[in-house]
Design an enzyme around this catalytic site. Structure first.
Site, short mmCIF file in Angstrom:
data_model
loop_
_atom_site.label_atom_id
_atom_site.label_comp_id
_atom_site.label_asym_id
_atom_site.label_seq_id
_atom_site.Cartn_x
_atom_site.Cartn_y
_atom_site.Cartn_z
N ARG A 168 0.86 -1.19 0.00
CA ARG A 168 0.00 0.00 0.00
C ARG A 168 0.89 1.23 0.00
O ARG A 168 1.71 1.42 0.90
CB ARG A 168 -0.93 0.02 1.22
N HIS A 172 -7.61 0.77 -6.50
CA HIS A 172 -7.78 -0.07 -5.31
C HIS A 172 -8.47 -1.38 -5.76
O HIS A 172 -9.62 -1.64 -5.43
CB HIS A 172 -8.63 0.67 -4.29
N GLN A 206 -10.25 -3.95 -3.29
CA GLN A 206 -11.53 -3.46 -2.78
C GLN A 206 -12.66 -3.78 -3.76
O GLN A 206 -13.74 -4.23 -3.37
CB GLN A 206 -11.45 -1.95 -2.54
N ASP A 221 -17.56 7.49 -1.75
CA ASP A 221 -16.33 7.30 -0.96
C ASP A 221 -16.04 8.59 -0.21
O ASP A 221 -16.62 9.65 -0.48
CB ASP A 221 -15.17 6.90 -1.88
N CYS A 226 -16.60 1.76 0.53
CA CYS A 226 -15.47 0.89 0.87
C CYS A 226 -14.99 1.09 2.31
O CYS A 226 -14.25 0.26 2.82
CB CYS A 226 -14.34 1.09 -0.12
N ARG A 281 -13.87 -8.50 1.94
CA ARG A 281 -12.45 -8.27 1.64
C ARG A 281 -11.66 -9.55 1.95
O ARG A 281 -10.77 -9.95 1.22
CB ARG A 281 -11.89 -7.11 2.48
#
Ligand code: CP
Length: 306
Positions: free
Chosen positions: A102, A129, A132, A220, A259, A287
């Site tokens: 990340r 991402h 996700q 988001d 998310c 996830r």
């Protein structure tokens, strides 16, 4: 030399493999299995940005497949003192079997993947991402059936998560509509990709028209940690907040996704976040299951998805 199975973006893995991953994830969620598939394998997770879901779900996924995990952060490693990403990749490749990374910078991720002699998974960059969105597509299909030809409506900042939704719209065959203020619209790069790959993506400044009839409404976080432009962003994005009135424009059985982390009252009201159409807890839970099949594919290839 065998080509490494990196999981860097949803446009870098073929649609058939992505579909197999989701099938395997759903199967493992429902019936278990593969408890020793990654015995003797170790995953290194490198975090240059904070995480709750990605960190815990990858760790538990790896352990439940029989593997082990080590975690590096800049404060506790030489990355924080200027050792290069490429050198870190070469070192980790001597000790572990797989890297999850990340980082803010897509170029850091690509540097890691180029220098590593083991597979690398994108755990989020400012560009995308993908892990996700694998969980998000899995979640939509779990609660509402096939996502093929459905309509997903995004309201707010067309950020890295939206980019991965755009990749997914081509790979899984759904329409993706975006409602954003001018300054937070998708980049030319991602829209060019969408056009080249036949993705059905549209962009507008009208959240009501965007959400009308949609099967899934997504948003988001508006403000990232330490964002100096927080007040300006809130003002521009306010008309794109997902509230009950906007959700009422969506299809009768539409779901709300996010998310996480979510900031109730900013990008969505508490009434929507905690309401009956919200599937955010299933989404977060998935996830774990979605990433199991990513780990299996990276380390075992097609055999891991059999
Ligand atoms: N959605 C997500 O990636 O959460 P974390 O930042 O907590 O990993």
């Amino acid at each position: 030399m065998t080509e490494l199975r990196h999981f860097l973006d949803l446009d870098s893995v073929d649609a058939e493999t992505l579909r197999s991953m989701l099938d395997v994830s759903a199967r493992m969620k429902n019936a278990g299995g593969n408890e020793t598939a990654l015995a003797g394998k170790t995953l290194a997770m490198v975090f240059e940005k904070p995480s709750t879901r990605t960190r815990v779900s990858f760790e538990v996924a790896m352990q439940s497949l029989g593997g082990k995990v080590v975690i590096l952060e800049p404060e506790g490693s030489q990355l924080g003192r200027g050792e290069t990403v490429a050198d870190t990749a070469r070192i980790l490749s001597q000790y572990v079997d797989l890297i999850m990374y990340r980082t803010s910078s897509e170029s850091n991720l690509l540097e890691m993947a180029d220098a590593a002699s083991i597979p690398v998974i994108n755990g989020l960059t400012d560009w995308s991402h993908p892990c996700q969105i694998m969980a998000d597509v899995m979640t939509y299909e779990e609660v509402a059936g096939s996502i093929s030809d459905r309509v997903v409506a995004w309201c707010g900042d067309a950020n890295n998560v939206a980019n991965s939704w755009i990749h997914a719209s081509a790979q899984f065959g759904f329409e993706f509509r975006i409602a954003s203020p001018e300054e937070f619209r998708p980049t030319t790069r991602i829209m060019d990709w969408a056009e080249t790959h036949g993705a059905r993506v549209s962009v507008s400044g009208d959240p009501v028209a965007t959400v009308t009839g949609a099967d899934c409404v997504v948003t988001d976080t508006w403000v990232s940690m330490g964002d100096a432009e927080a007040a300006k962003r809130r003002t521009a994005l306010e008309p794109f907040r997902v509230n009950a009135e906007l959700m009422a424009r969506a299809a009768d059985k539409a779901v709300f996704m996010h998310c996480l982390p979510v900031y109730r009252g900013d990008e969505a009201t508490a009434e929507v976040v905690d309401g009956p159409q919200s599937v955010i807890w299933t989404e977060a839970g998935n996830r774990l299951h979605a990433q199991k099949s990513i780990l299996l594919w990276c380390l075992l290839g097609g055999a891991g998805l059999a």
